[in-house]
Design an enzyme around this catalytic site. Structure first.
Site, PDB file in Angstrom:
ATOM      1  NE  ARG A  88      -4.120   1.676   0.457  1.00  0.00           N
ATOM      2  CZ  ARG A  88      -4.632   2.582  -0.408  1.00  0.00           C
ATOM      3  NH1 ARG A  88      -3.893   3.302  -1.577  1.00  0.00           N
ATOM      4  NH2 ARG A  88      -5.662   3.323  -0.130  1.00  0.00           N
ATOM      5  N   GLY A  89       0.834   1.728  -1.144  1.00  0.00           N
ATOM      6  CA  GLY A  89       1.906   3.071  -1.183  1.00  0.00           C
ATOM      7  C   GLY A  89       1.831   4.109  -0.165  1.00  0.00           C
ATOM      8  CG  ASP A  91      -0.464   2.169   4.780  1.00  0.00           C
ATOM      9  OD1 ASP A  91      -0.707   3.488   5.234  1.00  0.00           O
ATOM     10  OD2 ASP A  91      -0.791   1.266   5.079  1.00  0.00           O
ATOM     11  CB  THR A  92       5.170   0.572   3.081  1.00  0.00           C
ATOM     12  OG1 THR A  92       4.471  -0.178   1.948  1.00  0.00           O
ATOM     13  CG2 THR A  92       4.451   0.051   4.287  1.00  0.00           C
ATOM     14  NE  ARG A  93       4.213   4.513  -4.078  1.00  0.00           N
ATOM     15  CZ  ARG A  93       3.930   3.567  -5.045  1.00  0.00           C
ATOM     16  NH1 ARG A  93       5.021   3.315  -5.769  1.00  0.00           N
ATOM     17  NH2 ARG A  93       2.625   3.154  -5.264  1.00  0.00           N
ATOM     18  CD  GLU A 160      -0.548  -5.519  -6.324  1.00  0.00           C
ATOM     19  OE1 GLU A 160      -0.509  -4.452  -7.228  1.00  0.00           O
ATOM     20  OE2 GLU A 160      -0.190  -5.495  -5.314  1.00  0.00           O
TER      21      GLU A 160
END
Length: 284
Positions: A88-89, A91-93, A160
């Site tokens: 999830r971009g 949150d963690t990208r 995904e």
């Protein structure tokens, strides 16, 4: 291509002129405009991914229908990866995922020009997004879903993960789930802030994601998971090193030569080669 189309249009106008000798210049001009308009209407618009994250893209239903299509050949889309990162971009990208991605690229993976898939780096522009994601997952040896607080409020993340778990069951793909600042209990039972994130958006999801998404989450948590808050007392660098070591070990196993069991008198040759290879050096 544009010049060719223009020439074809002019030729068609000339053909019309030949069959109608009394046509005026104004009529010829109107005919050319009409042909150009027909050509523009026949061209399909291109679907371009946003530069931020796939989770924010509202893909038309036609693209969603293609999500379960068979993956195209490597020569067509060029998808041939060793590691697929699902995350999830928001949150963690820019944090954990970026550090893991850069570390995997730095160590290098033999026989793979594109060792790691990350959506903002590797999605081809102007191509079907769902189809390319599925192709990238299916052509990867390892998938790492980084399951964070808002992972389950993204239909793309859940899609995904659904396909990742299918590839594990049908193809034996290695899956290394990372629970990033969430607990196995919250993910398995959709509780806490993780559960709230899913419930806040699930009414917008299509039925497949509603039903299979939670099941895929439970299957992922039933595997060996890496909890970011517990591994090495929360030191994320240590967790990244562990993931990289596991992947390198698998890659070494994947590319071991398959030799006949009846070979004899090759020990000395093998020893000389191993000495030259210098396995103690990581760059080797």
């Amino acid at each position: 291509m544009g010049n060719y189309s223009s020439k074809q249009q002019r030729k068609r106008v000339r053909d019309t002129d030949a069959s109608s000798p009394t046509i005026s210049k104004k009529q010829r001009h109107e005919k050319l405009v009409e042909l150009q308009s027909e050509q523009c209407e026949s061209e399909s618009p291109l679907l371009l991914p946003f530069s931020d994250s796939l989770e924010k893209i509202d893909v038309p239903s036609a693209s969603e229908a293609n999500f379960n299509l068979p993956a195209p050949s490597t020569s067509e889309n060029g998808n041939n990866y060793y590691v697929f990162l699902s995350f999830r971009g928001s949150d963690t990208r820019k944090g954990f995922v970026d550090h893991l991605y850069q570390r995997l690229k730095a160590v290098g993976l033999r026989c793979h020009a594109n060792p790691v898939f990350r959506d903002d780096e590797d999605l081809p522009f102007a191509e079907n997004i769902g189809e390319n994601l599925i192709s990238a997952i299916e052509r990867s040896k390892v998938s790492i879903p980084i399951i964070s607080e808002n992972y389950a409020n993204s239909k793309w993340c859940l899609r995904e993960l659904i396909h990742i778990m299918k590839c594990k069951e049908s193809r034996g793909q290695m899956v290394l789930p990372v629970l990033y600042k969430v607990t196995p209990k919250d993910v398995r039972q959709l509780e806490g802030s993780f559960g709230k994130a899913f419930k806040s958006c699930k009414d917008k999801f299509e039925e497949e994601v509603k039903q299979q998404g939670p099941l895929a989450l439970r299957k992922a948590v039933d595997l060996r998971v890496f909890e970011s808050e517990k591994f090495a007392d929360g030191r994320e660098g240590e967790l990244i090193n562990e993931l990289v070591e596991i992947i390198l070990h698998k890659q070494q196993h994947d590319f071991q030569p398959h030799l006949p069991v009846n070979l004899v008198a090759i020990e000395d040759h093998v020893a000389k080669v191993m000495e030259l290879v210098d396995l103690a050096c990581r760059d080797t």
